[in-house]
Design an enzyme around this catalytic site. Structure first.
Site, PDB file in Angstrom:
ATOM      1  N   ALA A   1      17.626 -28.671  11.097  1.00 28.19           N
ATOM      2  CA  ALA A   1      17.734 -27.318  10.519  1.00 28.19           C
ATOM      3  C   ALA A   1      17.852 -27.250   8.954  1.00 28.19           C
ATOM      4  CB  ALA A   1      19.364 -26.831  11.005  1.00 28.19           C
TER       5      ALA A   1
ATOM      6  N   LYS B   1      15.415 -28.672   7.449  1.00 28.49           N
ATOM      7  CA  LYS B   1      14.075 -28.831   7.055  1.00 28.49           C
ATOM      8  C   LYS B   1      13.276 -27.532   7.347  1.00 28.49           C
ATOM      9  CE  LYS B   1      13.925 -33.854   8.122  1.00 28.49           C
ATOM     10  NZ  LYS B   1      15.193 -33.990   8.302  1.00 28.49           N
ATOM     11  N   TYR B   2      14.014 -26.484   7.933  1.00 26.18           N
ATOM     12  CA  TYR B   2      13.439 -25.205   8.254  1.00 26.18           C
ATOM     13  C   TYR B   2      13.574 -24.225   7.015  1.00 26.18           C
ATOM     14  CZ  TYR B   2      12.976 -26.720  13.057  1.00 26.18           C
ATOM     15  OH  TYR B   2      12.874 -27.339  14.399  1.00 26.18           O
ATOM     16  N   PRO B   3      12.509 -23.440   6.729  1.00 29.58           N
ATOM     17  CA  PRO B   3      12.637 -22.648   5.558  1.00 29.58           C
ATOM     18  C   PRO B   3      13.486 -21.390   6.010  1.00 29.58           C
ATOM     19  CG  PRO B   3      10.524 -22.300   7.048  1.00 29.58           C
ATOM     20  CD  PRO B   3      11.112 -23.481   7.560  1.00 29.58           C
TER      21      PRO B   3
END
EC number: 1.14.11.38
Length: 291
Positions: free
Chosen positions: A65, A67-69
């Site tokens: 999570a 690593k997500y924008p």
């Protein structure tokens, strides 16, 4: 007005012939099942996911999570947190009829992961990819090897071109490499809540960008079924036993709580304890087999 001459995703009724579904997986690599999940199931599933979305993220590192924008919301492990998924969606008979035919050359299969993605306005399109990052061994399989993974995509809101419906390149499971496809090579998997997109291993696809301005996110649950010869991405061994025993035998098998059987020449199975079946050693009960 021009008409798109590209072959489009086939859309089948949920009670269509399973052999036809499997032929489409081999020929096109993907197809859509219309109305597989009833409205009340979708509604219940969404309510449970709303609860999970409202829970503050846990402290500490989150391996995926983080690593997500910010336009991209992620909730893992819906098998544990959502009763509708584990007791209804996970054991849907049509999904399992497809899986049994699809995995017949490799033996039993189980759930590798199931998680929520919610894509908000402003999120750009994904690059084209194959679903093999969790198990890189799949990248090295020859084209003629039997498939060991199947992606099942459950839209829980409408999928439109504007909000980023999944883009699928039909026939790309026969490509040796992903390369750098153009977006006009893909077709759109526009769908309604309750429809399901079934995607064969190796098919090149991508989530589209959400270009809406009304602030409505696109919500989807992604479920990955793998041959039991592959370790699941998520583990379900931390589920409370009471929760596990409220499930059916099939549901327990999908979550790794029973001994499973790959194809021959394996003659005893995997997921054993002291050379015995896992469920027997645990004296595991099930909702449809309490003894």
């Amino acid at each position: 007005m021009t008409v798109d001459s590209k072959p489009q995703l086939q859309r089948l009724a949920a009670d269509a012939d399973v052999d036809r579904m499997c032929r489409l997986l081999e020929e096109d690599g993907a197809f859509i099942l219309k109305g597989l999940l009833p409205f009340d199931v979708v509604e219940s599933f969404n309510r449970e996911l709303d609860v999970q979305m409202a829970i503050p993220p846990p402290k500490g590192e989150r391996l995926l999570a983080d690593k997500y924008p910010p336009h991209f919301k992620y909730v893992p492990n819906v098998a544990t947190t959502c009763p509708t998924f584990r007791n209804t969606v996970l054991i849907n008979p049509v999904i399992h009829a497809i899986c049994e035919a699809y995995f017949q050359r490799t033996g039993d299969y189980w759930l590798s992961a199931a998680f929520l993605r919610e894509i908000e306005s402003g999120m750009p399109a994904q690059p084209f990819h194959r679903d093999d990052a969790t198990h890189p061994l799949m990248h090295y399989q020859p084209l003629e090897a039997p498939p060991v993974s199947l992606s099942v995509i459950f839209p829980l809101t409408e999928f439109t071109e504007e909000n980023g419906a999944t883009e699928v390149i039909l026939g790309s499971h026969r490509w040796t490499e992903v390369g750098t496809p153009e977006r006009d090579q893909a077709v759109l998997a526009t769908m309604d809540p309750g429809d399901v997109l079934i995607v064969r291993q190796r098919v090149v696809h991508a989530g589209g960008g959400n270009r809406t301005t009304a602030g409505k996110p696109r919500r989807v649950v992604l479920a990955y079924f793998n041959s039991v010869q592959l370790t699941p991405f998520e583990t379900y061994r931390t589920m409370p036993r009471e929760m596990v025993e409220s499930m059916t035998v099939l549901g327990q098998r999908m979550l790794g709580w029973r001994t499973m059987k790959p194809s021959d020449p394996n003659i005893v199975g995997i997921n054993l304890i002291d050379d015995k079946r896992l469920e027997n050693v645990l004296q595991l009960k099930a909702a449809d087999s309490p003894a």
